[in-house]
Design a protein around this motif. Sequence first.
Motif, PDB file in Angstrom:
ATOM      1  N   GLY A 153       0.827  -1.198   0.000  1.00 27.01           N
ATOM      2  CA  GLY A 153       0.000   0.000   0.000  1.00 27.01           C
ATOM      3  C   GLY A 153       0.855   1.239   0.000  1.00 27.01           C
ATOM      4  O   GLY A 153       2.053   1.187   0.276  1.00 27.01           O
ATOM      5  N   TYR A 154       0.236   2.340  -0.344  1.00 26.48           N
ATOM      6  CA  TYR A 154       0.947   3.611  -0.277  1.00 26.48           C
ATOM      7  C   TYR A 154      -0.007   4.726   0.064  1.00 26.48           C
ATOM      8  O   TYR A 154      -1.218   4.627  -0.112  1.00 26.48           O
ATOM      9  CB  TYR A 154       1.711   3.923  -1.563  1.00 26.48           C
TER      10      TYR A 154
ATOM     11  N   TYR B 199      -5.495  20.095   0.355  1.00 27.23           N
ATOM     12  CA  TYR B 199      -4.701  18.879   0.214  1.00 27.23           C
ATOM     13  C   TYR B 199      -5.501  17.832  -0.540  1.00 27.23           C
ATOM     14  O   TYR B 199      -6.727  17.872  -0.576  1.00 27.23           O
ATOM     15  CB  TYR B 199      -4.260  18.331   1.581  1.00 27.23           C
ATOM     16  N   LEU B 200      -4.793  16.899  -1.153  1.00 34.11           N
ATOM     17  CA  LEU B 200      -5.381  15.717  -1.780  1.00 34.11           C
ATOM     18  C   LEU B 200      -4.605  14.529  -1.245  1.00 34.11           C
ATOM     19  O   LEU B 200      -3.385  14.440  -1.423  1.00 34.11           O
ATOM     20  CB  LEU B 200      -5.277  15.766  -3.307  1.00 34.11           C
ATOM     21  N   LEU B 201      -5.303  13.633  -0.564  1.00 35.59           N
ATOM     22  CA  LEU B 201      -4.699  12.445   0.021  1.00 35.59           C
ATOM     23  C   LEU B 201      -5.184  11.231  -0.751  1.00 35.59           C
ATOM     24  O   LEU B 201      -6.379  10.990  -0.836  1.00 35.59           O
ATOM     25  CB  LEU B 201      -5.080  12.327   1.497  1.00 35.59           C
ATOM     26  N   SER B 202      -4.252  10.478  -1.342  1.00 34.85           N
ATOM     27  CA  SER B 202      -4.583   9.245  -2.068  1.00 34.85           C
ATOM     28  C   SER B 202      -4.046   8.065  -1.270  1.00 34.85           C
ATOM     29  O   SER B 202      -2.881   8.058  -0.864  1.00 34.85           O
ATOM     30  CB  SER B 202      -3.948   9.239  -3.455  1.00 34.85           C
ATOM     31  N   ILE B 203      -4.900   7.065  -1.074  1.00 39.97           N
ATOM     32  CA  ILE B 203      -4.536   5.864  -0.327  1.00 39.97           C
ATOM     33  C   ILE B 203      -4.787   4.676  -1.236  1.00 39.97           C
ATOM     34  O   ILE B 203      -5.893   4.513  -1.764  1.00 39.97           O
ATOM     35  CB  ILE B 203      -5.395   5.721   0.944  1.00 39.97           C
ATOM     36  N   HIS B 204      -3.768   3.852  -1.428  1.00 38.31           N
ATOM     37  CA  HIS B 204      -3.899   2.655  -2.259  1.00 38.31           C
ATOM     38  C   HIS B 204      -3.530   1.460  -1.401  1.00 38.31           C
ATOM     39  O   HIS B 204      -2.462   1.427  -0.796  1.00 38.31           O
ATOM     40  CB  HIS B 204      -2.984   2.737  -3.481  1.00 38.31           C
ATOM     41  N   ASP B 205      -4.428   0.462  -1.355  1.00 37.41           N
ATOM     42  CA  ASP B 205      -4.239  -0.676  -0.470  1.00 37.41           C
ATOM     43  C   ASP B 205      -4.512  -1.972  -1.226  1.00 37.41           C
ATOM     44  O   ASP B 205      -5.593  -2.153  -1.778  1.00 37.41           O
ATOM     45  CB  ASP B 205      -5.179  -0.549   0.725  1.00 37.41           C
TER      46      ASP B 205
ATOM     47  N   ALA C  85      -3.583  -9.661   0.176  1.00 36.45           N
ATOM     48  CA  ALA C  85      -3.614 -10.973  -0.477  1.00 36.45           C
ATOM     49  C   ALA C  85      -5.033 -11.389  -0.848  1.00 36.45           C
ATOM     50  O   ALA C  85      -5.241 -12.047  -1.855  1.00 36.45           O
ATOM     51  CB  ALA C  85      -2.982 -12.018   0.428  1.00 36.45           C
ATOM     52  N   ASP C  86      -6.043 -11.038  -0.037  1.00 37.96           N
ATOM     53  CA  ASP C  86      -7.395 -11.461  -0.347  1.00 37.96           C
ATOM     54  C   ASP C  86      -8.187 -10.452  -1.156  1.00 37.96           C
ATOM     55  O   ASP C  86      -9.306 -10.705  -1.521  1.00 37.96           O
ATOM     56  CB  ASP C  86      -8.200 -11.826   0.892  1.00 37.96           C
ATOM     57  N   ALA C  87      -7.627  -9.293  -1.418  1.00 37.40           N
ATOM     58  CA  ALA C  87      -8.345  -8.275  -2.201  1.00 37.40           C
ATOM     59  C   ALA C  87      -8.158  -8.539  -3.693  1.00 37.40           C
ATOM     60  O   ALA C  87      -7.306  -9.318  -4.098  1.00 37.40           O
ATOM     61  CB  ALA C  87      -7.818  -6.886  -1.856  1.00 37.40           C
TER      62      ALA C  87
ATOM     63  N   LYS D 141      -7.726  -1.458  -3.481  1.00 40.10           N
ATOM     64  CA  LYS D 141      -8.718  -0.434  -3.167  1.00 40.10           C
ATOM     65  C   LYS D 141      -8.028   0.919  -3.135  1.00 40.10           C
ATOM     66  O   LYS D 141      -6.958   1.064  -2.564  1.00 40.10           O
ATOM     67  CB  LYS D 141      -9.347  -0.712  -1.804  1.00 40.10           C
ATOM     68  N   GLN D 142      -8.659   1.892  -3.749  1.00 36.92           N
ATOM     69  CA  GLN D 142      -8.104   3.248  -3.772  1.00 36.92           C
ATOM     70  C   GLN D 142      -9.118   4.189  -3.144  1.00 36.92           C
ATOM     71  O   GLN D 142     -10.317   4.075  -3.389  1.00 36.92           O
ATOM     72  CB  GLN D 142      -7.819   3.680  -5.205  1.00 36.92           C
TER      73      GLN D 142
END
Length: 107
Positions: free
Chosen positions: A58-59, A78-84, A87-89, A94-95
């Motif tokens: 993730g990041y 601000y713009l916060l992007s989360i990428h996850d 193993a089961d996804a 998911k973003q």
Amino acid sequence: MGGPTFNFSGELEILGRPAGDSLRETLFEDQNLTQYWLDNKELRLLVYHERLVENAYGYVELAILTKASDEGVYDGRYLLSIHDVTADAEKDGKQAELTGKVSCGAE
């Protein structure tokens, strides 16, 4: 020509993430500041942190875009992007993106 940054650090807590999630709390240091712009009129930062733990990648990427409102004080958004990906996804993971107001200072 822009000047260098010294002692950049920050702490981010994403309250919507579950407790114990490795992306919920992120510490940023000099090496996480991937791009920046700082002058008397604007402060722009792009901060990136990734994690790889057991079958999970993730990041967190944080973009801060501000304009000077007072000496050393910058207000903007601000713009916060989360990428996850776990193993089961699904393989694309998911973003999530969050935006809001931000105020910061620089010396």
